[in-house]
Design an enzyme around this catalytic site. Structure first.
Site, mmCIF file in Angstrom:
data_model
loop_
_atom_site.group_PDB
_atom_site.id
_atom_site.type_symbol
_atom_site.label_atom_id
_atom_site.label_comp_id
_atom_site.label_asym_id
_atom_site.label_seq_id
_atom_site.Cartn_x
_atom_site.Cartn_y
_atom_site.Cartn_z
ATOM 1 N N ASP A 52 0.842 -1.204 0.000
ATOM 2 C CA ASP A 52 0.000 0.000 0.000
ATOM 3 C C ASP A 52 0.875 1.251 0.000
ATOM 4 O O ASP A 52 0.354 2.375 -0.051
ATOM 5 C CB ASP A 52 -1.009 -0.011 1.155
ATOM 6 C CG ASP A 52 -0.352 -0.034 2.517
ATOM 7 O OD1 ASP A 52 0.873 -0.197 2.596
ATOM 8 O OD2 ASP A 52 -1.089 0.118 3.524
ATOM 9 N N SER A 53 2.212 1.062 -0.002
ATOM 10 C CA SER A 53 3.118 2.178 -0.272
ATOM 11 C C SER A 53 2.863 2.738 -1.667
ATOM 12 O O SER A 53 3.366 3.816 -2.006
ATOM 13 C CB SER A 53 4.579 1.739 -0.125
ATOM 14 O OG SER A 53 4.814 0.551 -0.865
ATOM 15 N N ASP A 91 -1.004 -6.041 -0.144
ATOM 16 C CA ASP A 91 -1.382 -5.362 1.101
ATOM 17 C C ASP A 91 -2.883 -5.107 1.143
ATOM 18 O O ASP A 91 -3.464 -4.618 0.162
ATOM 19 C CB ASP A 91 -0.682 -3.997 1.182
ATOM 20 C CG ASP A 91 0.525 -4.025 2.094
ATOM 21 O OD1 ASP A 91 0.623 -4.918 2.958
ATOM 22 O OD2 ASP A 91 1.378 -3.130 1.934
ATOM 23 N N LYS A 121 -1.313 -9.363 2.913
ATOM 24 C CA LYS A 121 -0.559 -8.896 4.086
ATOM 25 C C LYS A 121 -1.404 -7.867 4.805
ATOM 26 O O LYS A 121 -2.076 -7.059 4.158
ATOM 27 C CB LYS A 121 0.785 -8.283 3.669
ATOM 28 C CG LYS A 121 1.534 -7.608 4.823
ATOM 29 C CD LYS A 121 3.004 -7.342 4.497
ATOM 30 C CE LYS A 121 3.293 -6.002 3.855
ATOM 31 N NZ LYS A 121 2.860 -4.824 4.629
ATOM 32 N N GLU A 123 -1.472 -5.269 8.600
ATOM 33 C CA GLU A 123 -0.668 -4.708 9.685
ATOM 34 C C GLU A 123 -1.335 -4.924 11.036
ATOM 35 O O GLU A 123 -2.559 -4.807 11.154
ATOM 36 C CB GLU A 123 -0.477 -3.198 9.455
ATOM 37 C CG GLU A 123 0.287 -2.871 8.184
ATOM 38 C CD GLU A 123 0.482 -1.365 7.972
ATOM 39 O OE1 GLU A 123 0.106 -0.562 8.855
ATOM 40 O OE2 GLU A 123 1.008 -1.009 6.907
ATOM 41 N N GLU A 190 9.185 -4.008 10.550
ATOM 42 C CA GLU A 190 9.638 -2.730 9.973
ATOM 43 C C GLU A 190 10.225 -1.824 11.048
ATOM 44 O O GLU A 190 9.600 -1.572 12.087
ATOM 45 C CB GLU A 190 8.450 -2.042 9.273
ATOM 46 C CG GLU A 190 8.858 -0.717 8.615
ATOM 47 C CD GLU A 190 7.852 -0.182 7.607
ATOM 48 O OE1 GLU A 190 6.878 -0.889 7.275
ATOM 49 O OE2 GLU A 190 8.056 0.964 7.156
HETATM 50 O O1 KIV Z 1 3.605 -1.089 1.643
HETATM 51 C C1 KIV Z 1 4.788 -1.481 1.648
HETATM 52 O O2 KIV Z 1 5.579 -1.197 0.741
HETATM 53 C C2 KIV Z 1 5.227 -2.292 2.781
HETATM 54 C C3 KIV Z 1 6.694 -2.597 2.876
HETATM 55 C C4 KIV Z 1 7.431 -1.382 3.296
HETATM 56 C C5 KIV Z 1 6.961 -3.741 3.757
HETATM 57 O O3 KIV Z 1 4.450 -2.668 3.590
#
Ligand code: KIV
Length: 272
Positions: A52-53, A91, A121, A123, A190
């Site tokens: 989600d980056s 994510d 994934k 959090e 992280e």
């Molecule tokens: O969203 C992302 O890129 C991440 C990584 C930094 C692990 O969660």
């Protein structure tokens, strides 16, 4: 050491578990689009994360909070169309799994059905356990993410290193055990102290992938555009640059602009 899993034609959660068992490091990078994913697919990368980056890298937001499930699905399906060998993890965006495990399952099912990804994934630790359990009950592999969890930035108020105090370190270790016990196939840690990451990695049997968590973990993940030098404002200590492609791209574009302005492009061979 020999790379034991290099010859696998498709990386699975089982392959990652074997890599941990044999001490073979796991390499993971983010990707959000088809063109970059095609370049990644020419390598022996083990895991591709549609992070989600993308909210920061692709959409220019300050945080990861605004990105939607529909947007993540577009990015993820572009990536899976290019990736054949690596395990693709997507994510779950903010607001699609916290506090409501039925919504979490529905979101995860959309990701799996509409993108062709291999896993999701999300959090958080014990507070998202019910969501994780429900997603796992549908046979969807889940990767956890502890330490600095960017979707909670408004709670933390800072992107500084997490778990530097004993009580937070203890909670993190506890959460890692909770996620392992729930059935997560791997965890991202992280921006936490390297010594704490090393302890977690030796206590926990599932693969631990670090970002800013030091070398004593089972693998590393970076954001592709960060390590290529494309996103130039973001320079945390843990980031190693593997190129200066941001500068290279800008110079190439400036050269094109000059060639157009001076009528140097196209030449005789570049026309019909
Ligand atoms: O969203 C992302 O890129 C991440 C990584 C930094 C692990 O969660």
């Amino acid at each position: 050491m020999a790379y034991l899993q290099t010859d696998v034609t498709k990386v699975t959660t089982k392959v990652l578990q074997n890599m941990k068992l044999h001490g073979e490091k796991i390499a993971m990078l983010t990707a959000y689009d088809y063109s970059m994913a095609q370049l990644i697919n020419r390598t022996k990368i083990d895991v591709v994360l549609v992070g989600d980056s993308a909210a920061n890298v692709m959409e220019g937001y300050q945080t990861t909070l605004p990105i939607t499930l529909d947007e993540m699905i577009v990015y993820a399906s572009s990536v899976t169309r290019a990736i054949s060998r690596a395990l693709v993890v997507v994510d779950m965006p903010f607001g699609t799994y916290q506090g409501n495990s039925k919504q979490a399952l529905a979101s995860a099912i959309r990701i799996m059905k509409e993108t062709g990804a291999d896993a999701v994934k999300l959090e958080g630790g014990e507070e998202v356990l019910e969501s994780i359990q429900r997603i796992l009950s549908a046979g969807i592999p889940v990767m956890g993410h502890l330490g600095l969890t960017p979707q909670s930035i408004n709670k933390f108020g800072t992107y500084a290193v997490r778990a530097t105090e004993p009580d937070e370190a203890q909670r993190l270790l506890h959460d890692a055990h909770v996620l392992q016990h729930a059935g997560c196939f791997a965890l991202v840690l992280e921006k936490i102290p390297a010594a704490l990451a090393a302890t977690i990695s030796s206590e926990i049997k599932i693969p631990i992938i670090g970002i800013g968590a030091g070398p004593h973990v089972d693998g590393q993940v970076l954001v592709l555009q960060d390590m290529l030098g494309i996103t130039q404002q973001f320079k945390p200590r843990y980031l190693r640059l593997y190129g200066t492609f941001g500068d290279d791209i800008s110079s190439a574009i400036q050269q094109y602009v000059s060639d157009v302005k001076t009528s140097n492009f196209p030449n005789e061979k570049e026309q019909y």
